[in-house]
Scaffold this motif. Structure first.
Motif, PDB file in Angstrom:
ATOM      1  N   GLN A  38     -13.581  11.411  23.525  1.00 36.29           N
ATOM      2  CA  GLN A  38     -14.476  10.254  23.555  1.00 36.29           C
ATOM      3  C   GLN A  38     -13.926   9.208  24.491  1.00 36.29           C
ATOM      4  O   GLN A  38     -12.804   8.728  24.316  1.00 36.29           O
ATOM      5  CB  GLN A  38     -14.661   9.662  22.162  1.00 36.29           C
ATOM      6  N   PRO A  40     -14.457   5.374  26.220  1.00 37.09           N
ATOM      7  CA  PRO A  40     -15.035   4.096  25.770  1.00 37.09           C
ATOM      8  C   PRO A  40     -16.498   3.963  26.158  1.00 37.09           C
ATOM      9  O   PRO A  40     -16.865   4.192  27.311  1.00 37.09           O
ATOM     10  CB  PRO A  40     -14.161   3.058  26.489  1.00 37.09           C
ATOM     11  N   GLY A  41     -17.333   3.645  25.188  1.00 38.57           N
ATOM     12  CA  GLY A  41     -18.748   3.472  25.447  1.00 38.57           C
ATOM     13  C   GLY A  41     -19.553   4.742  25.503  1.00 38.57           C
ATOM     14  O   GLY A  41     -20.778   4.700  25.701  1.00 38.57           O
ATOM     15  N   THR A  92     -10.015   9.672  24.830  1.00 40.61           N
ATOM     16  CA  THR A  92      -9.138  10.034  23.725  1.00 40.61           C
ATOM     17  C   THR A  92      -9.551  11.410  23.233  1.00 40.61           C
ATOM     18  O   THR A  92     -10.744  11.645  22.994  1.00 40.61           O
ATOM     19  CB  THR A  92      -9.229   9.004  22.592  1.00 40.61           C
TER      20      THR A  92
END
Length: 129
Positions: A38, A40-41, A92
């Motif tokens: 994932q 960010p956003g 991540t």
């Protein structure tokens, strides 16, 4: 039951990185293991999954040919070898198991929380020059 992802870091575009997933509390050879990521956003994305007992390995189109999932059940460890990294791989990364023995690698896109877990803290991969 624990799955601990590690091995993230900063790498230049075109470089390689190998993530590790150390598992405990269950028989690794009985379960599918998946890697998600994932940024960010962004939505969480399933990138690779392995269920060796069923001869099933799957990759997202975005990483196929660049990432390789492997495991050693005797060491309770799963790896994600990432080659030819690009900035779009920055995220991540999480390793998770099928929530039961019958779950394979068919749920990387939809309702993944229903089929895979537990979700730990993940390991951050940053691809940048």
């Amino acid at each position: 039951v624990q799955l601990q992802a590690s091995g993230g870091g900063l790498v230049q575009p075109g470089g390689s990185l190998r993530l590790s997933c150390e598992t405990s509390g269950f028989n690794l050879d009985e379960y599918a293991i998946a890697w998600f990521r994932q940024a960010p956003g962004n939505e969480r994305e399933g990138v690779a999954c392995d269920r060796t007992s069923a001869g099933s390995t799957r990759y997202a189109d975005s990483v196929r040919g660049r990432f390789t999932i492997s495991r050693d059940n005797t060491r309770n460890t799963v790896w994600l070898q990432m080659d030819s990294l690009i900035p779009g791989d920055t995220a991540t990364y999480y390793c998770v198991k099928g929530r039961n023995r019958s779950i394979g690698c068919s749920h990387l896109r939809d309702d993944y929380y229903r089929y895979y877990g537990p979700w730990g803290q993940g390991t951050l991969v940053t691809v940048s020059s």
